[in-house]
Write an enzyme that holds these catalytic residues in place. Structure first.
Site, PDB file in Angstrom:
ATOM      1  N   TYR A 298     -53.790 -22.107 -20.317  1.00 57.29           N
ATOM      2  CA  TYR A 298     -53.783 -23.544 -20.744  1.00 57.29           C
ATOM      3  C   TYR A 298     -53.847 -24.203 -19.580  1.00 57.29           C
ATOM      4  O   TYR A 298     -53.863 -25.560 -19.707  1.00 57.29           O
ATOM      5  CB  TYR A 298     -52.494 -23.757 -21.781  1.00 57.29           C
ATOM      6  CG  TYR A 298     -52.749 -22.869 -23.099  1.00 57.29           C
ATOM      7  CD1 TYR A 298     -53.667 -22.146 -23.254  1.00 57.29           C
ATOM      8  CD2 TYR A 298     -51.671 -22.875 -24.041  1.00 57.29           C
ATOM      9  CE1 TYR A 298     -53.690 -21.402 -24.460  1.00 57.29           C
ATOM     10  CE2 TYR A 298     -51.437 -21.999 -24.838  1.00 57.29           C
ATOM     11  CZ  TYR A 298     -52.613 -21.319 -25.195  1.00 57.29           C
ATOM     12  OH  TYR A 298     -52.413 -20.435 -26.469  1.00 57.29           O
TER      13      TYR A 298
ATOM     14  N   HIS B 156     -52.549 -11.996 -23.627  1.00 57.13           N
ATOM     15  CA  HIS B 156     -53.397 -13.024 -23.980  1.00 57.13           C
ATOM     16  C   HIS B 156     -54.389 -12.583 -25.077  1.00 57.13           C
ATOM     17  O   HIS B 156     -54.960 -13.041 -26.238  1.00 57.13           O
ATOM     18  CB  HIS B 156     -53.828 -14.221 -23.415  1.00 57.13           C
ATOM     19  CG  HIS B 156     -54.001 -15.356 -23.850  1.00 57.13           C
ATOM     20  ND1 HIS B 156     -53.743 -16.777 -23.266  1.00 57.13           N
ATOM     21  CD2 HIS B 156     -54.494 -15.806 -25.156  1.00 57.13           C
ATOM     22  CE1 HIS B 156     -54.116 -17.655 -24.029  1.00 57.13           C
ATOM     23  NE2 HIS B 156     -54.541 -17.366 -24.953  1.00 57.13           N
TER      24      HIS B 156
HETATM   25  N1  LIG Z   1     -52.920 -16.664 -28.884  1.00 50.59           N
HETATM   26  C1  LIG Z   1     -54.032 -17.531 -28.897  1.00 50.59           C
HETATM   27  O1  LIG Z   1     -55.201 -16.895 -28.346  1.00 50.59           O
HETATM   28  C2  LIG Z   1     -53.771 -18.838 -29.008  1.00 50.59           C
HETATM   29  C3  LIG Z   1     -54.947 -19.457 -29.697  1.00 50.59           C
HETATM   30  C4  LIG Z   1     -55.026 -20.801 -30.395  1.00 50.59           C
HETATM   31  C5  LIG Z   1     -53.897 -21.525 -30.198  1.00 50.59           C
HETATM   32  N2  LIG Z   1     -52.621 -20.726 -29.839  1.00 50.59           N
HETATM   33  C6  LIG Z   1     -51.258 -21.320 -29.778  1.00 50.59           C
HETATM   34  O2  LIG Z   1     -50.962 -22.023 -31.179  1.00 50.59           O
HETATM   35  C7  LIG Z   1     -50.751 -23.371 -31.138  1.00 50.59           C
HETATM   36  C8  LIG Z   1     -51.380 -23.925 -32.537  1.00 50.59           C
HETATM   37  O3  LIG Z   1     -52.588 -23.887 -32.495  1.00 50.59           O
HETATM   38  P1  LIG Z   1     -53.826 -24.948 -32.351  1.00 50.59           P
HETATM   39  O4  LIG Z   1     -53.427 -25.943 -31.419  1.00 50.59           O
HETATM   40  O5  LIG Z   1     -55.019 -24.159 -32.007  1.00 50.59           O
HETATM   41  O6  LIG Z   1     -54.117 -25.488 -33.726  1.00 50.59           O
HETATM   42  P2  LIG Z   1     -52.974 -26.245 -34.969  1.00 50.59           P
HETATM   43  O7  LIG Z   1     -51.629 -26.376 -34.363  1.00 50.59           O
HETATM   44  O8  LIG Z   1     -53.358 -25.569 -36.240  1.00 50.59           O
HETATM   45  O9  LIG Z   1     -53.982 -27.539 -35.001  1.00 50.59           O
HETATM   46  C9  LIG Z   1     -53.891 -28.554 -33.822  1.00 50.59           C
HETATM   47  C10 LIG Z   1     -54.802 -29.771 -34.400  1.00 50.59           C
HETATM   48  O10 LIG Z   1     -54.123 -30.220 -35.390  1.00 50.59           O
HETATM   49  C11 LIG Z   1     -53.853 -31.709 -35.125  1.00 50.59           C
HETATM   50  N3  LIG Z   1     -52.592 -32.307 -35.928  1.00 50.59           N
HETATM   51  C12 LIG Z   1     -51.492 -31.753 -35.770  1.00 50.59           C
HETATM   52  N4  LIG Z   1     -50.474 -32.149 -36.566  1.00 50.59           N
HETATM   53  C13 LIG Z   1     -51.092 -32.917 -37.356  1.00 50.59           C
HETATM   54  C14 LIG Z   1     -50.791 -33.786 -38.547  1.00 50.59           C
HETATM   55  N5  LIG Z   1     -49.545 -33.543 -39.142  1.00 50.59           N
HETATM   56  N6  LIG Z   1     -51.694 -34.473 -39.309  1.00 50.59           N
HETATM   57  C15 LIG Z   1     -53.162 -34.444 -38.660  1.00 50.59           C
HETATM   58  N7  LIG Z   1     -53.223 -33.882 -37.527  1.00 50.59           N
HETATM   59  C16 LIG Z   1     -52.551 -33.040 -36.914  1.00 50.59           C
HETATM   60  C17 LIG Z   1     -53.852 -31.986 -33.603  1.00 50.59           C
HETATM   61  O11 LIG Z   1     -54.293 -33.004 -33.229  1.00 50.59           O
HETATM   62  P3  LIG Z   1     -53.117 -34.097 -32.414  1.00 50.59           P
HETATM   63  O12 LIG Z   1     -52.756 -33.290 -31.046  1.00 50.59           O
HETATM   64  O13 LIG Z   1     -53.981 -35.365 -32.192  1.00 50.59           O
HETATM   65  O14 LIG Z   1     -52.103 -34.503 -33.322  1.00 50.59           O
HETATM   66  C18 LIG Z   1     -54.826 -30.827 -33.479  1.00 50.59           C
HETATM   67  O15 LIG Z   1     -56.129 -31.452 -33.427  1.00 50.59           O
HETATM   68  C19 LIG Z   1     -51.700 -23.820 -29.885  1.00 50.59           C
HETATM   69  O16 LIG Z   1     -50.875 -25.110 -29.216  1.00 50.59           O
HETATM   70  C20 LIG Z   1     -51.212 -22.574 -28.953  1.00 50.59           C
HETATM   71  O17 LIG Z   1     -49.964 -22.705 -28.286  1.00 50.59           O
HETATM   72  C21 LIG Z   1     -52.769 -19.650 -29.383  1.00 50.59           C
END
Ligand SMILES: NC(=O)c1ccc[n+]([C@@H]2O[C@H](COP(=O)([O-])OP(=O)(O)OC[C@H]3O[C@@H](n4cnc5c(N)ncnc54)[C@H](OP(=O)(O)O)[C@@H]3O)[C@@H](O)[C@H]2O)c1
Length: 279
Positions: free
Chosen positions: A48, A105
């Site tokens: 990241y 990862h």
């Molecule tokens: N291990 C892996 O391979 C892997 C892969 C992907 C993710 N991850 C981890 O998991 C975490 C979460 O997953 P993710 O970031 O992919 O997806 P997520 O948390 O499911 O969704 C994030 C998205 O939702 C929006 N959002 C957040 N809260 C909201 C709300 N209450 N209302 C409307 N929109 C909202 C955010 O936009 P805004 O920022 O504009 O609010 C962003 O576009 C990551 O940040 C990372 O730490 C790990």
């Protein structure tokens, strides 16, 4: 903050703040905001490129280090001889001498060497727990059996549309806990305005997002919702003042569209895409 106990006895918060796709320039501000509203677990990764912002925000927060659960992940290019140095570099960027959870990862490349180095880091006190991310069926079993090291965690895409029931069954045999990435489905399938989630939420005075996240934490699955907005960070953490009743839990179980995630993580095309990513 509610916690779960991992298979090595350590307590892990059920709620954390995720930083995938958080611009490195914004990461310090985002983590500062997240800590200020009460998040006490932070999920970052070498890939990241925002570990430095995390380290600065944590160090300057005034919150005791032991009260914050820090998770980072080693990228597949940091295998072999590079693994140990990359872990040290993550610790330097995070301004700490240990992380709480250190993950492999991706299940590509020489991940055996990375996993062994994680175990060494754990023995040296540089990680309190170690685990995997994105490891499905055969690769999970292969690595666990041949390394002889049981992971505390496997972090997989998990949300109301991808409930990971079959991986949970498999991991139960090893005492490995599931941790949910993309817990709001990255907004896909109209998650934030989803009819069923919105309707259920209205009964509890909660939003679709809070219902979808509650569905996971209520089953003991740690979630790491990402948002760059402090208001949405606050919304996403109000999960512990209500309980979904049995009928609502059963209704949400029916939203499972693709148990093992929104992509085919075992396809050659997906493997080629991940292998080609550097940072
Ligand atoms: N291990 C892996 O391979 C892997 C892969 C992907 C993710 N991850 C981890 O998991 C975490 C979460 O997953 P993710 O970031 O992919 O997806 P997520 O948390 O499911 O969704 C994030 C998205 O939702 C929006 N959002 C957040 N809260 C909201 C709300 N209450 N209302 C409307 N929109 C909202 C955010 O936009 P805004 O920022 O504009 O609010 C962003 O576009 C990551 O940040 C990372 O730490 C790990």
């Amino acid at each position: 903050m509610e916690t779960i106990k991992l298979n090595n006895g350590i307590e892990m918060p059920l709620l954390g703040y995720g930083l995938f796709k958080v611009d490195p320039k914004e990461s310090e501000r985002c983590v500062r905001d997240a800590l200020s509203v009460g998040y006490r677990m932070i999920d970052t990764a070498q890939f990241y490129a925002n570990e430095e912002g995390v380290g600065k925000a944590v160090a300057e927060s005034g919150i005791p280090r032991e009260d914050i659960f820090i998770v980072t992940k080693v990228w597949l290019t940091n295998s072999g001889e590079k693994a140990a140095a990359s872990i040290q570099e993550s610790l330097r960027k995070l301004r700490t001498d240990y992380v709480d959870l250190l993950l492999v990862h991706q299940p590509y490349g020489d991940y055996y060497s990375i996993y062994r180095e994680l175990d060494k880091a754990r023995k040296e006190g540089k990680a309190r727990a170690i685990g995997l991310s994105n490891f499905y069926d055969d690769r999970f079993c292969d690595l666990v059996h041949n390394s002889g090291i049981i992971p505390a965690i496997n972090q997989l895409e998990t949300n109301v549309f991808s409930q990971q029931n079959s991986m949970r069954e498999l991991m139960k045999e090893y005492g490995t806990s599931l941790m949910a990435w993309g817990p709001m489905g990255q907004g896909k399938n109209d998650f934030f305005t989803h009819g069923t989630l919105t309707e259920i939420g209205a009964k509890y005075g909660k939003t679709a997002s809070q219902v979808g996240l509650r569905f996971l934490v209520q089953q003991g699955i740690p979630v790491i919702p990402k948002s760059t907005s402090i208001l949405r960070m606050e919304e996403n953490m109000k999960l512990f003042d209500f309980t979904l009743d049995k009928r609502d839990m059963e209704t949400i179980l029916t939203l499972n569209l693709n148990d093992k995630g929104s992509r085919d993580y075992t396809s050659p095309a997906y493997a080629r895409r991940i292998i080609s990513q550097t940072f």
